[in-house]
Design an enzyme around this catalytic site. Structure first.
Site, PDB file in Angstrom:
ATOM      1  N   GLU A  61      17.976  13.155   2.900  1.00 35.75           N
ATOM      2  CA  GLU A  61      17.533  14.525   2.640  1.00 35.75           C
ATOM      3  C   GLU A  61      18.654  15.484   3.034  1.00 35.75           C
ATOM      4  O   GLU A  61      18.840  15.816   4.203  1.00 35.75           O
ATOM      5  CB  GLU A  61      16.268  14.868   3.431  1.00 35.75           C
ATOM      6  CG  GLU A  61      15.737  16.253   3.072  1.00 35.75           C
ATOM      7  CD  GLU A  61      14.865  16.879   4.148  1.00 35.75           C
ATOM      8  OE1 GLU A  61      14.203  17.883   3.841  1.00 35.75           O
ATOM      9  OE2 GLU A  61      14.857  16.393   5.294  1.00 35.75           O
ATOM     10  N   GLY A  92      -8.490  12.758   5.052  1.00 39.48           N
ATOM     11  CA  GLY A  92      -8.774  11.326   5.077  1.00 39.48           C
ATOM     12  C   GLY A  92      -8.047  10.465   4.077  1.00 39.48           C
ATOM     13  O   GLY A  92      -8.446   9.312   3.834  1.00 39.48           O
ATOM     14  N   HIS A 101       6.598  18.151  -0.973  1.00 38.05           N
ATOM     15  CA  HIS A 101       5.748  18.658   0.099  1.00 38.05           C
ATOM     16  C   HIS A 101       6.387  19.832   0.834  1.00 38.05           C
ATOM     17  O   HIS A 101       5.720  20.500   1.627  1.00 38.05           O
ATOM     18  CB  HIS A 101       5.453  17.525   1.093  1.00 38.05           C
ATOM     19  CG  HIS A 101       6.684  17.015   1.776  1.00 38.05           C
ATOM     20  ND1 HIS A 101       7.636  16.259   1.131  1.00 38.05           N
ATOM     21  CD2 HIS A 101       7.132  17.169   3.047  1.00 38.05           C
ATOM     22  CE1 HIS A 101       8.609  15.960   1.972  1.00 38.05           C
ATOM     23  NE2 HIS A 101       8.325  16.500   3.146  1.00 38.05           N
ATOM     24  N   ASP A 102       7.677  20.085   0.582  1.00 37.80           N
ATOM     25  CA  ASP A 102       8.393  21.175   1.242  1.00 37.80           C
ATOM     26  C   ASP A 102       8.525  22.425   0.381  1.00 37.80           C
ATOM     27  O   ASP A 102       9.106  23.419   0.832  1.00 37.80           O
ATOM     28  CB  ASP A 102       9.803  20.714   1.636  1.00 37.80           C
ATOM     29  CG  ASP A 102       9.800  19.766   2.822  1.00 37.80           C
ATOM     30  OD1 ASP A 102       8.954  19.953   3.722  1.00 37.80           O
ATOM     31  OD2 ASP A 102      10.618  18.836   2.858  1.00 37.80           O
ATOM     32  N   ARG A 157      13.860   6.869   2.608  1.00 36.98           N
ATOM     33  CA  ARG A 157      14.208   8.281   2.473  1.00 36.98           C
ATOM     34  C   ARG A 157      14.378   8.810   3.893  1.00 36.98           C
ATOM     35  O   ARG A 157      13.510   8.630   4.749  1.00 36.98           O
ATOM     36  CB  ARG A 157      13.113   9.036   1.729  1.00 36.98           C
ATOM     37  CG  ARG A 157      13.436  10.518   1.478  1.00 36.98           C
ATOM     38  CD  ARG A 157      12.837  11.398   2.541  1.00 36.98           C
ATOM     39  NE  ARG A 157      12.934  12.829   2.228  1.00 36.98           N
ATOM     40  CZ  ARG A 157      12.578  13.787   3.079  1.00 36.98           C
ATOM     41  NH1 ARG A 157      12.121  13.490   4.278  1.00 36.98           N
ATOM     42  NH2 ARG A 157      12.686  15.047   2.731  1.00 36.98           N
ATOM     43  N   ASP A 193      14.841  11.688   6.608  1.00 35.12           N
ATOM     44  CA  ASP A 193      14.521  13.087   6.852  1.00 35.12           C
ATOM     45  C   ASP A 193      15.623  13.772   7.672  1.00 35.12           C
ATOM     46  O   ASP A 193      16.198  13.184   8.584  1.00 35.12           O
ATOM     47  CB  ASP A 193      13.186  13.160   7.600  1.00 35.12           C
ATOM     48  CG  ASP A 193      12.624  14.559   7.671  1.00 35.12           C
ATOM     49  OD1 ASP A 193      12.415  15.165   6.605  1.00 35.12           O
ATOM     50  OD2 ASP A 193      12.388  15.050   8.794  1.00 35.12           O
TER      51      ASP A 193
END
Length: 581
Positions: free
Chosen positions: A356, A171, A422-423, A325, A327
């Protein structure tokens, strides 16, 4: 002299204009083979009695690896034109290096020399000036903070409960970010990078359904507009994540292709191999990796191109965002990125365009596509040395030095330097829970050239393995945070923002790298900083000539130190020092 190792071409990063008046020149030689390099240079039309008139300037050794020495110099050609060559010398011999070959004596024919025909201001790579002074904070919106529970998707879990999965929702939303902007301001960051916020099916939102709509679990456009304004009031920039390489499975044009197959008016938006379209066991169309829910977009198709370029300008014009950014940027054609840059810079010349790209990125950084890339070669070197202990300090120095000399200095100043994202697994997890190692990594990151980024929660000691483990809910309970690490990060950010030499207003250079201790310096016109970092579980004593006879100030403690004669530094296990003089 090993002349086969002497290398220069009249292209970036060996030759480029730093501004409308200034040219930078770089030469490579075999490590330890050359003692002195002189630049031989002059205007191509400056002749006297049929003799070309040239000057000589000694170049500086700007960095070394096990294989190479890098020699650099910055000059201001009087008439913005330049012919030049080099004279390399050691104790045995000297050689003149030109575009046409190697000579014992300086050639009389000017056509032998390298050429910079003219410094055109329009050709100078000019990234946004604000980026080099920006410290980023990456927010994964679904996991940062839940500020409006009325937006919760079906099945939303209690904040922080259980291990995150690829399909779990907690959430997180825009209101949660707004509620914690004071925290980010107190931390000292002045840029927020959001992973995708557009309508999508997944929790990560890299499978876009509608590029013009906010995902309803995050809020609406008015809330986002308020978020951007609140950031700007605090001096924070906002960068969004755009997924133009591929769409999501539920993107309406792809759904139309699934329904109408080769008769779909959107069939050219994608790369179908044959019909009927199938998703299992393998997709018969181009995708991101082999993920059937992420069909690759055909950016050479005029309709796709126009659609995505409208997306690029819409969020700037309507919401005043400060950057994109991009991707999987390396899998999209260069022609599209050139058009992308033109439309974005026309709307907002100071917008930051970040690609990226995880590998050598020079062809995207010529001034016609991106301002910067995510600097994963830097990331890998830092993680492998400090966190994993899989390379020694000599290799770490070599890897960072190579990154440093792979791009022009004005590119390096805005390079997006990250430790985690996050990767990737969390840095504390990669360091096997060793907070002291994390401190060394953060110190190096925040004192290195570029625009550093902190992944949410790293500053309070969050842990987690590869995706989805690295995407846990932000820890907001002070009793569960590492407050000492948080204070240290605040101190580093304060130093970077208040000591110009700590950040980008200085040149970076390794001074020593032995026994897992690295010493590097940051030099500006009037000041110099020297850092020593001990990546050992035991204390280490090092001697360094760079501090001999100096009176310095420890920037962390304010203590004055006088080095008489030999400069000896005692470093605690995983200890560090930074002194200024």
């Amino acid at each position: 002299m090993f002349i086969e190792a002497i290398y220069h071409r009249a292209i970036q990063p060996y030759l480029y204009a730093k501004d409308k008046d200034t040219v930078h020149i770089l030469l490579e030689t075999k490590a330890g083979d050359v003692d002195k390099v002189e630049l031989l240079y002059g205007d191509p039309y400056d002749f006297k009695d049929d003799q070309w008139q040239f000057k000589k300037l000694q170049m500086k050794l700007t960095g070394s690896t096990a294989r190479k020495d890098y020699w650099g110099i910055t000059i201001k050609p009087e008439f913005r034109r330049l012919r030049y060559g080099f004279r390399c010398s050691n104790q045995q011999t000297s050689v003149v290096v030109t575009e046409k070959g190697f000579y014992e004596n300086i050639p009389r024919e000017i056509g032998q020399f390298f050429c910079f025909p003219y410094v055109h201001e329009a050709d100078v790579f000019q990234p946004p000036a604000w980026v080099k002074d920006t410290i980023w904070y990456q927010v994964f919106p679904e996991r940062f903070a839940n500020g409006d529970s009325s937006l919760n998707p079906d099945g939303t879990l209690e904040w922080g409960s259980g291990e995150p999965t690829p399909t779990s929702f907690y959430g997180g939303d825009f209101q949660g970010v707004i509620d914690h902007l004071d925290y980010l301001q107190e931390l000292g960051v002045n840029g927020i990078y959001f992973t995708p916020i557009f309508k999508a099916h997944s929790n990560h939102k890299y499978d876009t359904i509608d590029y013009f709509e906010i995902d309803p679990q995050f809020g609406d456009k008015e809330t986002f507009r308020r978020l951007v304004k609140e950031c700007h009031l605090r001096g924070m920039k906002v960068m969004l994540d755009a997924v133009f390489n591929h769409s999501g499975f539920y993107f309406p044009p792809f759904q139309d292709v699934l329904k109408n197959q080769q008769e779909s008016k959107y069939v050219n938006w994608f790369y179908p191999w044959d019909f009927p379209i199938q998703t299992e066991p393998m997709p018969n169309y181009d995708t991101f990796a082999f993920v059937s829910t992420m069909p690759k977009l055909n950016t050479s198709d005029p309709e796709v191109r126009n659609y995505l370029l409208k997306v690029a300008t819409y969020w700037i014009e309507e919401f005043d965002i400060d950057g994109w950014r991009l991707d999987v940027a390396n899998e999209i054609d260069h022609s599209f990125w050139r058009d992308f840059r033109q439309v974005v810079k026309k709307v907002k010349p100071e917008a930051y365009i970040l690609g990226e790209v995880w590998h050598d990125s020079l062809k995207w950084l010529q001034g016609d596509q991106f301002d910067a890339v995510m600097n994963y070669p830097f990331t890998d070197a830092v993680i492998e040395f400090f966190a994993k202990d899989t390379i020694d300090c000599a290799m770490f120095k070599d890897r960072v030095t190579e990154v440093q000399h792979s791009y022009p200095s004005n590119v390096n100043e805005v390079s997006f330097n990250l430790l985690g994202s996050h990767d990737t697994a969390r840095i504390l997890t990669l360091a096997n829970g060793n907070i002291a190692k994390v401190k060394l990594m953060l110190l190096f990151q925040l004192s290195y050239t570029g625009s550093p980024c902190i992944y949410y929660g790293d500053e309070v000691g969050m842990t987690g393995g590869e995706d989805p483990g690295c995407r846990e809910c932000m820890e907001w309970d002070p009793s569960q945070q590492n407050r000492e690490l948080l204070s240290f990060v605040k101190q580093l950010i304060h130093l970077r923002k208040n000591i110009a030499t700590f950040g980008n207003d200085a040149t970076f250079r390794f001074e020593q790298a032995d026994n897992n201790v690295v010493i590097y310096s940051k030099k500006a016109k009037d000041t110099k900083l020297v850092f020593a970092l001990n990546n050992n579980e035991f204390a280490e004593t090092v001697n360094t000539d760079i501090l001999c006879g100096k009176e310095v100030v420890d920037v962390f403690t304010g203590e004055k130190i006088r080095f008489d004669g030999q400069a000896e530094i005692v470093l605690a296990p995983y200890g560090f020092i930074c002194v200024q003089f």
